[in-house]
Motif scaffolding. Structure first.
Motif, mmCIF file in Angstrom:
data_model
loop_
_atom_site.group_PDB
_atom_site.id
_atom_site.type_symbol
_atom_site.label_atom_id
_atom_site.label_comp_id
_atom_site.label_asym_id
_atom_site.label_seq_id
_atom_site.Cartn_x
_atom_site.Cartn_y
_atom_site.Cartn_z
ATOM 1 N N PHE A 49 0.822 -1.207 0.000
ATOM 2 C CA PHE A 49 0.000 0.000 0.000
ATOM 3 C C PHE A 49 0.861 1.263 0.000
ATOM 4 C CE2 PHE A 49 -3.608 -2.627 1.496
ATOM 5 C CZ PHE A 49 -4.544 -2.207 0.568
ATOM 6 N N GLY A 50 1.955 1.263 0.735
ATOM 7 C CA GLY A 50 2.852 2.418 0.756
ATOM 8 C C GLY A 50 3.484 2.666 -0.605
ATOM 9 N N ALA A 51 3.912 1.593 -1.269
ATOM 10 C CA ALA A 51 4.500 1.747 -2.600
ATOM 11 C C ALA A 51 3.461 2.254 -3.593
ATOM 12 C CB ALA A 51 5.079 0.414 -3.074
ATOM 13 N N GLY A 52 2.248 1.762 -3.476
ATOM 14 C CA GLY A 52 1.182 2.242 -4.358
ATOM 15 C C GLY A 52 0.898 3.715 -4.152
ATOM 16 N N ARG A 53 0.912 4.147 -2.909
ATOM 17 C CA ARG A 53 0.648 5.559 -2.614
ATOM 18 C C ARG A 53 1.789 6.437 -3.132
ATOM 19 N NH1 ARG A 53 -1.934 7.646 2.774
ATOM 20 N NH2 ARG A 53 -3.637 8.031 1.389
ATOM 21 N N LEU A 54 3.027 5.955 -3.032
ATOM 22 C CA LEU A 54 4.162 6.760 -3.492
ATOM 23 C C LEU A 54 4.281 6.802 -5.010
ATOM 24 C CD1 LEU A 54 6.900 5.679 -0.924
ATOM 25 C CD2 LEU A 54 5.729 7.886 -1.057
ATOM 26 N N LEU A 55 3.901 5.734 -5.694
ATOM 27 C CA LEU A 55 4.140 5.637 -7.131
ATOM 28 C C LEU A 55 2.982 6.118 -8.000
ATOM 29 C CD1 LEU A 55 5.937 2.180 -7.218
ATOM 30 C CD2 LEU A 55 6.957 4.450 -7.357
ATOM 31 N N ARG A 56 1.787 6.196 -7.458
ATOM 32 C CA ARG A 56 0.660 6.566 -8.313
ATOM 33 C C ARG A 56 0.599 8.083 -8.519
ATOM 34 N NH1 ARG A 56 -3.200 5.175 -3.602
ATOM 35 N NH2 ARG A 56 -3.416 7.206 -2.613
ATOM 36 N N PRO A 57 0.095 8.488 -9.682
ATOM 37 C CA PRO A 57 -0.064 9.931 -9.907
ATOM 38 C C PRO A 57 -1.312 10.423 -9.178
ATOM 39 C CG PRO A 57 -0.755 8.716 -11.840
ATOM 40 C CD PRO A 57 -0.193 7.713 -10.876
ATOM 41 N N VAL A 58 -1.195 11.605 -8.585
ATOM 42 C CA VAL A 58 -2.315 12.193 -7.856
ATOM 43 C C VAL A 58 -2.675 13.502 -8.544
ATOM 44 C CG1 VAL A 58 -3.120 13.047 -5.640
ATOM 45 C CG2 VAL A 58 -1.506 11.146 -5.718
ATOM 46 N N VAL A 59 -3.761 13.463 -9.324
ATOM 47 C CA VAL A 59 -4.233 14.650 -10.025
ATOM 48 C C VAL A 59 -5.746 14.731 -9.793
ATOM 49 C CG1 VAL A 59 -4.301 15.869 -12.232
ATOM 50 C CG2 VAL A 59 -2.474 14.245 -11.771
ATOM 51 N N PRO A 60 -6.173 15.275 -8.639
ATOM 52 C CA PRO A 60 -7.615 15.336 -8.391
ATOM 53 C C PRO A 60 -8.272 16.426 -9.229
ATOM 54 C CG PRO A 60 -6.424 16.339 -6.570
ATOM 55 C CD PRO A 60 -5.394 15.784 -7.522
ATOM 56 N N THR A 61 -9.312 16.054 -9.932
ATOM 57 C CA THR A 61 -10.112 17.007 -10.685
ATOM 58 C C THR A 61 -11.549 16.897 -10.177
ATOM 59 O OG1 THR A 61 -10.602 15.390 -12.398
ATOM 60 C CG2 THR A 61 -8.639 16.743 -12.729
ATOM 61 N N PRO A 62 -12.363 17.898 -10.431
ATOM 62 C CA PRO A 62 -13.759 17.811 -9.963
ATOM 63 C C PRO A 62 -14.492 16.584 -10.511
ATOM 64 C CG PRO A 62 -13.260 20.049 -10.657
ATOM 65 C CD PRO A 62 -12.077 19.208 -11.017
ATOM 66 N N GLU A 63 -14.168 16.170 -11.729
ATOM 67 C CA GLU A 63 -14.813 14.997 -12.301
ATOM 68 C C GLU A 63 -14.403 13.727 -11.566
ATOM 69 O OE1 GLU A 63 -13.224 17.225 -14.272
ATOM 70 O OE2 GLU A 63 -14.979 18.223 -15.094
ATOM 71 N N LYS A 64 -13.133 13.653 -11.157
ATOM 72 C CA LYS A 64 -12.668 12.477 -10.434
ATOM 73 C C LYS A 64 -13.240 12.402 -9.029
ATOM 74 C CE LYS A 64 -8.250 11.608 -12.675
ATOM 75 N NZ LYS A 64 -6.808 11.496 -12.458
ATOM 76 N N LEU A 65 -13.529 13.528 -8.435
ATOM 77 C CA LEU A 65 -14.055 13.552 -7.077
ATOM 78 C C LEU A 65 -15.570 13.385 -7.036
ATOM 79 C CD1 LEU A 65 -11.863 16.443 -5.630
ATOM 80 C CD2 LEU A 65 -11.554 13.981 -5.350
ATOM 81 N N LEU A 66 -16.215 13.340 -8.202
ATOM 82 C CA LEU A 66 -17.664 13.186 -8.286
ATOM 83 C C LEU A 66 -18.053 11.730 -8.084
ATOM 84 C CD1 LEU A 66 -20.160 14.953 -9.026
ATOM 85 C CD2 LEU A 66 -19.873 14.137 -11.366
ATOM 86 N N THR A 67 -19.147 11.485 -7.387
ATOM 87 C CA THR A 67 -19.626 10.119 -7.199
ATOM 88 C C THR A 67 -20.076 9.572 -8.542
ATOM 89 O OG1 THR A 67 -20.380 10.709 -5.004
ATOM 90 C CG2 THR A 67 -21.251 8.698 -5.938
ATOM 91 N N TYR A 68 -19.671 8.355 -8.857
ATOM 92 C CA TYR A 68 -19.939 7.769 -10.158
ATOM 93 C C TYR A 68 -20.536 6.384 -9.958
ATOM 94 C CZ TYR A 68 -19.076 5.864 -14.801
ATOM 95 O OH TYR A 68 -19.215 5.311 -16.041
ATOM 96 N N GLU A 69 -21.679 6.158 -10.609
ATOM 97 C CA GLU A 69 -22.255 4.827 -10.539
ATOM 98 C C GLU A 69 -23.005 4.553 -11.832
ATOM 99 O OE1 GLU A 69 -25.270 2.183 -7.846
ATOM 100 O OE2 GLU A 69 -24.400 3.971 -7.001
ATOM 101 N N CYS A 70 -22.603 3.550 -12.527
ATOM 102 C CA CYS A 70 -23.280 3.062 -13.729
ATOM 103 C C CYS A 70 -23.364 4.115 -14.833
ATOM 104 C CB CYS A 70 -24.679 2.551 -13.394
ATOM 105 S SG CYS A 70 -24.669 1.206 -12.222
ATOM 106 N N GLY A 71 -22.451 5.050 -14.882
ATOM 107 C CA GLY A 71 -22.444 6.024 -15.948
ATOM 108 C C GLY A 71 -23.473 7.124 -15.821
ATOM 109 N N VAL A 72 -24.184 7.179 -14.717
ATOM 110 C CA VAL A 72 -25.223 8.184 -14.517
ATOM 111 C C VAL A 72 -24.726 9.186 -13.491
ATOM 112 C CG1 VAL A 72 -27.608 8.569 -13.800
ATOM 113 C CG2 VAL A 72 -26.998 6.475 -15.024
#
Length: 146
Positions: A49-72
């Motif tokens: 989990f630590g390696a995943g947190r360090l290596l992943r890109p973190v680019v929060p956008t409003p679309e990414k922070l929006l709740t998403y379910e089934c494309g609606v």
């Protein structure tokens, strides 16, 4: 026969005590292996989990922070009221699906010589219990779709 001296008598007692300590050490050694494996497992997960947190890109956008379910896109509040009866139907389905799994071994054992009558009686008792459960659910009104 000569009697043992004081030194010889205590030597025998020490041997018994050493044997008891040896058994206790073996007992706790087996648990220490389990504990060590548990610690290694927890460390492995923490490092992953630590390696995943360090290596992943973190680019929060409003679309990414929006709740998403089934494309609606979500509309309204986040709490939805659901009917409990759907869970009851799902629960009844799971019960009968699991019970049907028990019928497959019955079919294979029924063909073996010497088990036919016994297996047949046992399965009818089992199916009787299922029928009583289904009758109980019907009498309680669980199976009526409203």
């Amino acid at each position: 026969m000569p009697e043992p001296t004081v030194g010889e008598a205590t030597a025998g007692a020490v041997t018994t005590a050493d044997a008891t300590v040896g058994l206790a050490a073996d007992y706790f050694q087996s648990y220490s292996v389990v504990g060590l494996l548990a610690v290694v497992g927890v460390l492995f997960v923490a490092v992953a989990f630590g390696a995943g947190r360090l290596l992943r890109p973190v680019v929060p956008t409003p679309e990414k922070l929006l709740t998403y379910e089934c494309g609606v896109d979500p509309v309204g509040e986040g709490w939805a009221h659901t009917q409990v009866r759907y869970y009851v139907y799902a629960f009844l389905y799971v019960i009968f699906a699991v019970d049907s799994i028990f019928l497959f071994p019955w079919a294979t054992v029924f063909a073996d010589p010497g088990y036919g009558a016994t297996t047949l009686v046992e399965m009818f008792i089992f199916l009787g219990f299922l029928a009583v459960g289904l009758l109980y659910a019907y009498k309680k009104g669980v199976l009526s779709w409203t």
